[in-house]
Scaffold this motif. Structure first.
Motif, PDB file in Angstrom:
ATOM      1  N   GLN A   1       0.285  -1.032   0.320  1.00  0.00           N
ATOM      2  CA  GLN A   1      -0.364  -0.223  -0.073  1.00  0.00           C
ATOM      3  C   GLN A   1       0.880   1.530   0.105  1.00  0.00           C
ATOM      4  O   GLN A   1       0.381   2.625  -0.790  1.00  0.00           O
ATOM      5  CB  GLN A   1      -1.174   0.155   1.400  1.00  0.00           C
ATOM      6  N   ILE A  34       1.984   1.582  -3.361  1.00  0.00           N
ATOM      7  CA  ILE A  34       0.757   2.373  -4.512  1.00  0.00           C
ATOM      8  C   ILE A  34       0.821   3.812  -3.854  1.00  0.00           C
ATOM      9  O   ILE A  34       0.539   4.827  -5.250  1.00  0.00           O
ATOM     10  CB  ILE A  34      -0.065   1.510  -4.078  1.00  0.00           C
ATOM     11  N   SER A  77      -3.435   9.519  -1.871  1.00  0.00           N
ATOM     12  CA  SER A  77      -2.160   8.769  -1.753  1.00  0.00           C
ATOM     13  C   SER A  77      -2.148   9.686  -0.056  1.00  0.00           C
ATOM     14  O   SER A  77      -1.190   8.775   0.244  1.00  0.00           O
ATOM     15  CB  SER A  77      -1.510   9.837  -2.769  1.00  0.00           C
TER      16      SER A  77
END
Length: 128
Positions: free
Chosen positions: A17, A20, A48
């Motif tokens: 994560q 990402i 984000s």
């Protein structure tokens, strides 16, 4: 899953994560500025940021696993929070389906419960 592999498996999911989050942040800063408007870019950026914050939180909980004991629920809450909070913002940015914004606070609630539970587990922890 063995007891020793438990935190490592979760840590790998949270590290993914975090990865990402970096990719999404860079994508938003460079490629999406020509596609999305300012409001949509702000949703993307917020997704984000919170994905990274709570991916790191999940890694932190994994590090404290042996100290505080069972942390599965905390990890699930952080993970689900990331999916609901950041995921809804990412999808909303591209689709303009603003009704998905109803999912964002559910993710935030998962975050808050996870943090409160982590505080409680740390408070109750026995010294090593």
């Amino acid at each position: 899953m063995t007891k020793t592999s438990f935190p490592a498996k979760w840590a790998s999911l949270f590290a993914l994560q975090a990865f990402i989050s970096v990719v999404a942040g860079a994508f938003g800063a460079h490629a999406l500025t020509r596609i999305l408007d300012l409001k949509e870019l702000a949703w993307w950026q917020t997704g984000s940021q919170y994905l990274m914050y709570h991916a790191l939180a999940g890694l932190l909980v994994c590090l404290f696993y042996h100290y505080v004991g069972d942390v599965r629920r905390i990890l699930v809450l952080f993970f689900m929070g990331n999916l609901l909070f950041s995921g809804s913002l990412y999808v909303m940015s591209f689709t303009k389906l603003t009704w998905l914004g109803m999912l964002t606070p559910l993710g935030g609630t998962c975050y808050l419960i996870a943090w409160a539970w982590f505080v409680w587990r740390l408070w109750q922890a026995r010294p090593l």
